[in-house]
Design an enzyme around this catalytic site. Structure first.
Site, short mmCIF file in Angstrom:
data_model
loop_
_atom_site.label_atom_id
_atom_site.label_comp_id
_atom_site.label_asym_id
_atom_site.label_seq_id
_atom_site.Cartn_x
_atom_site.Cartn_y
_atom_site.Cartn_z
N CYS A 31 0.83 -1.12 0.19
CA CYS A 31 -0.05 -0.11 -0.08
C CYS A 31 0.87 1.13 -0.09
O CYS A 31 2.01 1.02 0.00
CB CYS A 31 -0.90 -0.06 1.36
N ASP A 416 4.58 13.61 -38.60
CA ASP A 416 5.35 13.62 -39.66
C ASP A 416 4.69 12.89 -40.80
O ASP A 416 3.74 12.02 -40.48
CB ASP A 416 6.56 12.75 -39.18
N ASP A 636 9.34 9.51 -36.43
CA ASP A 636 10.46 8.48 -36.21
C ASP A 636 11.55 8.45 -35.13
O ASP A 636 12.31 7.62 -34.79
CB ASP A 636 11.14 8.09 -37.57
#
Length: 744
Positions: A31, A416, A636
């Site tokens: 937790c 792109d 890219d």
């Protein structure tokens, strides 16, 4: 993007400047309170600069100051003293990896012992009423001892406000005011709650670590024509392995021999198998379906695609989102504040009213129990971890909760063109005959492709490969042999095919040798206006007897082939999905404006061409300055680096490449435009889950703080509310693991 991501920054540091860091596996952290205890204790150690604990990932990441080494022995002893266990990952046995059942864990055993003692105390109270509270006191003490030990260790390490400390004070206080039966019930319920938290957290970790099971443990190594079974982890680049039908690939590699359908869904989530043959790349964890393959290893086991994805997902889980950091800061001030309120509740009422001290103290003790913000603190990291896990399983890799949170806020995405919206390689779009009366004659067009493919055979030029692939797809006769093949530098190719002198050239070259008619010039101009590259097939006049008046050989135009880097199959659908999400998509490209305009018109997207890398980055900054952000950039990861760095979120296309996995904030392993909208939708779903969890946690706290302060609810209800809320928000976060992208 390399200058904005931690993975990149460390690559460019000198060894002297680099910070020593390590990640430890820790068992028992279930937790947010566990996280804070570990972080507080470890930050007190010398030579520990930064600590980040993740209960969902079950890990602790530590960093030392520049030039210092981490005190590993002190770190492990500190974690152990807090009641947690550091796992040695070098121990690779089935027993060490097999998850224990709840009753085999220390928390499970405590639940069983406390439950038996409580039941025994209740039974004795029923059959022997005069016995008094001793059975309940005994049950309380046995269940409370390990809690007090953990509270004491945390206190010594500078963290007094822990749930164990609050539980210890409440239980001992209950014994002091003669509420032994209720103290025993509280201790038992607390043990049950901790056990349930552990079960829920373990379930989350199992669902996230399932990726590690994708790679087989053994491989069939090929040596001197024979195979032998070896550990997949021992494979090194350059070795060769045999992969039989039905086997999972044990490595990243390149196919040396064979052809088969490969199920790549474990890596990129793509449900349709891909045909793979000699020379093509394959990835570890994918499934060979129907053919025997010989594969050369290209990456070692620790660097293969699955291993890198697992590493990035684990790092992402440890990277807290801004909302998670806010919750942590809130909890830091919240707990002392509630402790102060509890003191006031214990002291003021008896002084200003007729309330008994025993009653006010009882209410104060109950307030202490409800004070722990475990549910609130775990609400965010559990949901973030589930969202990251869902994304990774579906080929959507996000580096951290901050990225996941920011994705859902994007208002504009710059994409792109080449390799992002388009396939990144040209394909044949038009074939036309230039001979009179045969503009679209199918047989003439097929002949043009056949002869052009003959001239281009063996060439690696992208246009030549596209023409050859197009002819192969037509499944025609074998390509005829070309004789005397020669390249016309920068202009085309020429050769003799079936006794005919042929040339395949660009329209620019054509202008200097032939007299084009207005109709042909118009047709060529129209195709070029669509952003297409043209290859014109002509036959030299030496074979036709045609000779120009100046004595130079003439040419006869046979036909032309138009090629263009066409949009991906899902590009339009992906852009429409972004529009439905309220995100505007804009194409930024360095390609010529004519080609960019043609593709943009085809996709129905705003676009700008002939941009240098710095121009793309400036466009992103301009949008941000105009308040049109946050802005995402998709590319890219190399030539778009400035724009990727300028954007709030940089997203790389690529099927598991180094660039896609290491340079951007996120990567689309499926290589699909639709993945952008899927990422954004997943982010929004995750943040909705977070808000629901926070509302549940705060709602429970507010309700029971008030009811407890008014004396409506007691200590055992407070414990049930606290632990129940923690389990509830964890289960709600796990619900995200069933998220589907059907509605994107």
């Amino acid at each position: 993007m390399s200058d904005t991501t931690p993975a990149k920054t460390t690559q460019h540091q000198t060894p002297q400047a680099a910070n020593a860091s390590t990640t430890l596996r820790v068992q028992g952290m279930d937790c947010g309170g566990c996280e804070r205890k570990v972080e507080t204790a470890l930050k007190r150690l010398s030579h520990v600069e930064q600590v980040s604990a993740s209960s969902v990932a079950g890990s602790v990441r530590l960093t030392a100051p520049p030039g210092k080494n981490l005190p590993h022995s002190d770190i492990e002893s500190t974690i152990t003293a807090l009641g947690y266990q550091v796992i040695d990952e070098s121990v690779n046995t089935a027993e060490s990896k097999k998850p224990s059942s709840w009753w085999q864990s220390s928390k499970g055993r405590l639940v069983i012992i406390s439950g038996v003692l409580l039941a025994l105390a209740l039974g004795l109270k029923f059959v022997w009423p005069t016995l008094g509270s001793w059975p309940f006191i005994a049950a309380t003490v046995v269940g409370l001892v390990p809690v007090i030990q953990r509270a004491w260790q945390a206190l010594k390490m500078g963290n007094p406000f822990t749930i164990e400390m609050l539980m210890s004070i409440a239980a001992l206080g209950a014994l002091a005011i003669n509420a032994a039966a209720e103290a025993a019930v509280v201790v038992f319920l607390f043990a049950v709650g901790e056990m349930l938290e552990g079960v829920a957290a373990a379930q989350a970790r199992r669902s996230i670590s399932a990726l590690s099971k994708l790679t087989p443990s053994t491989a069939r190594l090929l040596e001197q024509g024979e195979t032998r079974e070896v550990a997949a982890a021992s494979l090194m680049p350059g070795q060769r392995v045999q992969v039989r039908p039905g086997d999972r690939l044990p490595c990243d590699g390149q196919i040396i021999a064979g052809h088969s359908s490969i199920d790549e869904s474990p890596v990129n989530g793509e449900s349709v198998p891909r045909e793979r043959g000699e020379g093509e790349t394959v990835f570890a964890g994918t499934v060979n379906l129907d053919g025997v393959l010989e594969v050369e290893v290209t990456r070692s086991a620790e660097n293969n695609t699955i291993a890198r994805v697992i590493k990035l997902v684990e790092e992402a889980q440890a990277a807290k989102a801004p909302v998670a950091r806010f919750i942590d800061r809130f909890a830091f001030y919240y707990m002392p504040a509630v402790v102060g309120v509890a003191l006031l509740v214990a002291v003021i009422p008896p002084l200003v009213s007729t309330m008994l001290w025993s009653e006010s103290i009882y209410r104060a003790l109950a307030l202490l129990l409800i004070a722990c913000p475990c549910a609130l603190v775990i609400s965010t990291p559990a949901a973030i971890a589930a969202g990251l896990s869902v994304g990774a399983r579906n080929g959507l890799l996000m580096k951290g909760g901050a990225v996941l949170e920011q994705l859902g806020k994007l208002k504009r995405v710059a994409l792109d063109k080449t390799g992002t919206l388009t396939a990144g390689k040209p394909t044949v779009t038009d074939v036309e005959s230039l001979e009179a009366g045969s503009h679209l004659d199918k047989s003439r067009c097929a002949e043009i492709v056949r002869l052009s493919a003959a001239l281009e055979q063996g060439s690696s030029h992208p246009l030549a490969v596209a023409i050859s692939n197009y002819y192969d797809q037509q499944k025609g006769a074998p390509v005829p042999t070309v004789q005397g093949a020669r390249a016309l530098a920068g202009q085309g190719v020429a050769g003799r095919v079936e006794g005919r002198e042929l040339m395949l050239v660009s329209p620019r070259y054509l202008q200097s040798f032939t007299q084009q008619t207005g109709e042909i010039e118009t047709r060529i101009a129209a195709l070029e206006a669509q952003g297409k590259s043209l290859a014109v097939l002509l036959e030299r006049g030496i074979e036709t007897g045609i000779e120009r008046e100046d004595g130079i050989e003439s040419e006869r135009l046979l036909g032309l082939i138009a090629l263009r880097d066409e949009p991906r199959e899902d590009a339009r659908e992906g852009l429409q999905a972004l529009e439905r999400l309220g995100v505007q998509a804009v194409m930024l490209s360095g390609d010529n404006a004519r080609t960019v305009a043609a593709i943009a018109e085809q996709l129905g997207i705003e676009a700008e061409g002939e941009l240098m890398p710095e121009d793309k980055a400036q466009r992103v900054r301009d949008w941000q300055a105009q308040g049109l952000g946050p802005v995402g950039k998709v590319g890219d990861g190399i030539n778009d680096a400035p724009a990727l760095a300028a954007a709030e979120v940089g997203i790389a296309m690529g099927s598991g490449t180094d660039v896609a996995l290491e340079t951007a904030d996120a990567a689309l392993l499926k290589n699909r435009v639709g993945g952008i909208a899927e990422m954004i939708a997943l982010s929004q779903a995750t943040m909705r889950n977070v808000k629901t969890n926070v509302a549940l946690a705060l709602g429970f706290k507010a309700l029971f703080l008030v009811s407890t302060a008014l004396g409506i609810t007691g200590m055992w209800v407070a414990v049930m509310a606290d632990t129940g809320a923690t389990v509830l928000v964890t289960l709600n976060a796990l619900h995200l693991l069933r998220y589907r992208f059907n509605n994107v």
